[in-house]
Design a protein around this motif. Structure first.
Motif, PDB file in Angstrom:
ATOM      1  N   ARG A   1      12.213  27.994  24.305  1.00  0.00           N
ATOM      2  CA  ARG A   1      12.298  29.367  24.096  1.00  0.00           C
ATOM      3  C   ARG A   1      13.847  29.976  23.419  1.00  0.00           C
ATOM      4  NH1 ARG A   1      11.201  30.865  30.233  1.00  0.00           N
ATOM      5  NH2 ARG A   1       9.473  30.016  30.429  1.00  0.00           N
ATOM      6  N   LYS A   2      14.543  28.940  22.980  1.00  0.00           N
ATOM      7  CA  LYS A   2      15.944  29.488  22.538  1.00  0.00           C
ATOM      8  C   LYS A   2      16.220  28.859  21.351  1.00  0.00           C
ATOM      9  CE  LYS A   2      18.460  31.076  26.348  1.00  0.00           C
ATOM     10  NZ  LYS A   2      19.774  30.955  26.725  1.00  0.00           N
ATOM     11  N   TRP A   3      16.487  29.431  20.346  1.00  0.00           N
ATOM     12  CA  TRP A   3      16.941  29.103  18.780  1.00  0.00           C
ATOM     13  C   TRP A   3      18.191  29.246  18.883  1.00  0.00           C
ATOM     14  CZ3 TRP A   3      14.030  26.326  15.801  1.00  0.00           C
ATOM     15  CH2 TRP A   3      12.416  26.494  15.997  1.00  0.00           C
ATOM     16  N   ARG A   4      18.748  28.350  18.002  1.00  0.00           N
ATOM     17  CA  ARG A   4      20.347  28.410  17.696  1.00  0.00           C
ATOM     18  C   ARG A   4      20.306  28.269  16.049  1.00  0.00           C
ATOM     19  NH1 ARG A   4      24.867  26.648  21.938  1.00  0.00           N
ATOM     20  NH2 ARG A   4      25.878  27.341  20.010  1.00  0.00           N
ATOM     21  N   TYR A   5      21.676  28.374  15.539  1.00  0.00           N
ATOM     22  CA  TYR A   5      21.970  28.316  14.344  1.00  0.00           C
ATOM     23  C   TYR A   5      23.254  27.048  14.309  1.00  0.00           C
ATOM     24  CZ  TYR A   5      19.490  32.715  13.797  1.00  0.00           C
ATOM     25  OH  TYR A   5      18.650  33.828  13.916  1.00  0.00           O
ATOM     26  N   ALA A   6      22.760  26.587  13.041  1.00  0.00           N
ATOM     27  CA  ALA A   6      23.884  25.614  12.781  1.00  0.00           C
ATOM     28  C   ALA A   6      24.576  26.037  11.285  1.00  0.00           C
ATOM     29  CB  ALA A   6      23.492  24.113  12.626  1.00  0.00           C
ATOM     30  N   TYR A   7      25.832  26.277  11.476  1.00  0.00           N
ATOM     31  CA  TYR A   7      26.422  26.766  10.073  1.00  0.00           C
ATOM     32  C   TYR A   7      27.180  25.449   9.419  1.00  0.00           C
ATOM     33  CZ  TYR A   7      25.838  31.186  12.702  1.00  0.00           C
ATOM     34  OH  TYR A   7      25.268  32.219  13.482  1.00  0.00           O
ATOM     35  N   VAL A   8      26.615  25.247   8.337  1.00  0.00           N
ATOM     36  CA  VAL A   8      26.820  24.054   7.583  1.00  0.00           C
ATOM     37  C   VAL A   8      27.646  24.425   6.145  1.00  0.00           C
ATOM     38  CG1 VAL A   8      26.286  21.876   6.682  1.00  0.00           C
ATOM     39  CG2 VAL A   8      24.988  22.837   8.545  1.00  0.00           C
ATOM     40  N   LEU A   9      28.897  23.938   6.114  1.00  0.00           N
ATOM     41  CA  LEU A   9      29.529  24.125   4.660  1.00  0.00           C
ATOM     42  C   LEU A   9      28.759  23.534   3.647  1.00  0.00           C
ATOM     43  CD1 LEU A   9      33.554  23.557   5.392  1.00  0.00           C
ATOM     44  CD2 LEU A   9      32.163  25.792   5.640  1.00  0.00           C
ATOM     45  N   THR A  10      28.643  24.377   2.540  1.00  0.00           N
ATOM     46  CA  THR A  10      27.994  23.594   1.297  1.00  0.00           C
ATOM     47  C   THR A  10      28.918  22.990   0.532  1.00  0.00           C
ATOM     48  OG1 THR A  10      28.575  25.545  -0.070  1.00  0.00           O
ATOM     49  CG2 THR A  10      26.486  25.489   1.324  1.00  0.00           C
ATOM     50  N   PRO A  11      28.620  22.139  -0.446  1.00  0.00           N
ATOM     51  CA  PRO A  11      29.712  21.422  -1.498  1.00  0.00           C
ATOM     52  C   PRO A  11      30.740  22.472  -1.918  1.00  0.00           C
ATOM     53  CG  PRO A  11      27.705  20.371  -1.599  1.00  0.00           C
ATOM     54  CD  PRO A  11      27.572  21.544  -0.910  1.00  0.00           C
ATOM     55  N   GLN A  12      30.239  23.628  -2.333  1.00  0.00           N
ATOM     56  CA  GLN A  12      30.991  24.697  -2.923  1.00  0.00           C
ATOM     57  C   GLN A  12      31.930  25.209  -1.664  1.00  0.00           C
ATOM     58  OE1 GLN A  12      28.651  27.996  -4.198  1.00  0.00           O
ATOM     59  NE2 GLN A  12      30.218  29.003  -5.276  1.00  0.00           N
ATOM     60  N   GLY A  13      31.147  25.464  -0.454  1.00  0.00           N
ATOM     61  CA  GLY A  13      32.184  25.661   0.601  1.00  0.00           C
ATOM     62  C   GLY A  13      33.161  24.542   0.919  1.00  0.00           C
TER      63      GLY A  13
ATOM     64  N   LEU B   1      35.065  22.943  -1.099  1.00  0.00           N
ATOM     65  CA  LEU B   1      35.688  23.086  -2.313  1.00  0.00           C
ATOM     66  C   LEU B   1      36.610  24.335  -2.063  1.00  0.00           C
ATOM     67  CD1 LEU B   1      33.945  22.061  -5.419  1.00  0.00           C
ATOM     68  CD2 LEU B   1      35.957  20.955  -4.384  1.00  0.00           C
ATOM     69  N   ALA B   2      35.856  25.295  -1.610  1.00  0.00           N
ATOM     70  CA  ALA B   2      36.451  26.748  -1.246  1.00  0.00           C
ATOM     71  C   ALA B   2      37.652  26.591  -0.008  1.00  0.00           C
ATOM     72  CB  ALA B   2      35.578  27.856  -0.848  1.00  0.00           C
ATOM     73  N   LYS B   3      37.268  25.690   1.079  1.00  0.00           N
ATOM     74  CA  LYS B   3      37.912  25.529   2.217  1.00  0.00           C
ATOM     75  C   LYS B   3      39.079  24.665   1.558  1.00  0.00           C
ATOM     76  CE  LYS B   3      38.395  22.862   6.254  1.00  0.00           C
ATOM     77  NZ  LYS B   3      39.042  21.812   5.555  1.00  0.00           N
ATOM     78  N   ALA B   4      39.094  23.829   0.946  1.00  0.00           N
ATOM     79  CA  ALA B   4      40.255  23.020   0.271  1.00  0.00           C
ATOM     80  C   ALA B   4      41.325  24.173  -0.366  1.00  0.00           C
ATOM     81  CB  ALA B   4      40.074  21.996  -0.642  1.00  0.00           C
ATOM     82  N   ARG B   5      40.841  24.931  -1.137  1.00  0.00           N
ATOM     83  CA  ARG B   5      41.897  25.969  -1.848  1.00  0.00           C
ATOM     84  C   ARG B   5      42.334  26.857  -0.823  1.00  0.00           C
ATOM     85  NH1 ARG B   5      37.374  26.401  -5.277  1.00  0.00           N
ATOM     86  NH2 ARG B   5      36.752  28.189  -4.194  1.00  0.00           N
ATOM     87  N   LEU B   6      41.631  27.260   0.332  1.00  0.00           N
ATOM     88  CA  LEU B   6      42.074  28.218   1.282  1.00  0.00           C
ATOM     89  C   LEU B   6      43.000  27.404   2.238  1.00  0.00           C
ATOM     90  CD1 LEU B   6      38.902  29.870   2.677  1.00  0.00           C
ATOM     91  CD2 LEU B   6      40.751  31.084   1.588  1.00  0.00           C
ATOM     92  N   THR B   7      43.006  26.384   2.219  1.00  0.00           N
ATOM     93  CA  THR B   7      43.916  25.448   3.047  1.00  0.00           C
ATOM     94  C   THR B   7      45.052  25.230   2.418  1.00  0.00           C
ATOM     95  OG1 THR B   7      42.071  24.100   3.795  1.00  0.00           O
ATOM     96  CG2 THR B   7      44.294  22.952   3.997  1.00  0.00           C
ATOM     97  N   ARG B   8      45.325  24.957   1.093  1.00  0.00           N
ATOM     98  CA  ARG B   8      46.376  25.158   0.121  1.00  0.00           C
ATOM     99  C   ARG B   8      47.269  26.406   0.571  1.00  0.00           C
ATOM    100  NH1 ARG B   8      43.460  21.925  -3.193  1.00  0.00           N
ATOM    101  NH2 ARG B   8      42.539  23.603  -4.418  1.00  0.00           N
ATOM    102  N   ARG B   9      46.192  27.491   0.046  1.00  0.00           N
ATOM    103  CA  ARG B   9      46.966  28.853   0.300  1.00  0.00           C
ATOM    104  C   ARG B   9      47.498  29.055   1.666  1.00  0.00           C
ATOM    105  NH1 ARG B   9      42.134  31.413  -2.908  1.00  0.00           N
ATOM    106  NH2 ARG B   9      42.623  30.827  -4.875  1.00  0.00           N
TER     107      ARG B   9
END
Length: 131
Positions: free
Chosen positions: A61-73, A75-83
């Motif tokens: 009866r229950k559905w959940r979501y998985a939030y997966v970083l894309t390859p673009q995500g 790269l964006a996370k790496a930039r955000l990490t540096r900042r």
């Protein structure tokens, strides 16, 4: 975008990279930010293509979501990490300078004077605001 928003986006991406199956409520709890802020950030990350949402069943009866970083995500996370790191290092350096200035104001080479005042006399409670 405020530093809070930048930090929230970075922290959410960092958490999702490690644990994509977390619910929005769990993310909010883990990061001590509001559920609305998590929802807002996730929608923005999905719109930018940094995060993909996948449905999965946890029971019949229950559905959940998985939030997966894309390859673009990733790269964006790496930039955000540096900042993020750069901003935190600047804050650290400023804090070290402030501590040095405060120590120079103390008598006898940075040691507090024994004037009989203790932390309770100057408003400290339960270790709050102590160095």
């Amino acid at each position: 975008m405020s530093d809070f928003q930048k930090d929230a986006r970075f922290q959410i991406m960092r958490l999702l990279e490690a644990r994509p199956d977390l619910s929005q409520r769990e993310i909010a709890s883990e990061l001590s930010i509001s559920l609305g802020a998590v929802n807002y950030c996730l929608k923005a990350l999905v719109a930018k293509g940094y995060v993909k949402v996948h449905n999965f069943s946890v029971s019949e009866r229950k559905w959940r979501y998985a939030y997966v970083l894309t390859p673009q995500g990733v790269l964006a996370k790496a930039r955000l990490t540096r900042r993020f790191l750069s901003r935190k290092l600047a804050e650290y350096e400023a804090l070290k300078e402030e501590i040095a200035a405060l120590r120079s104001e103390l008598p006898r080479g940075g040691k507090p004077a024994s004037d009989g005042a203790d932390d309770a006399d100057i408003g400290f409670q339960d270790g709050a605001e102590r160095l």
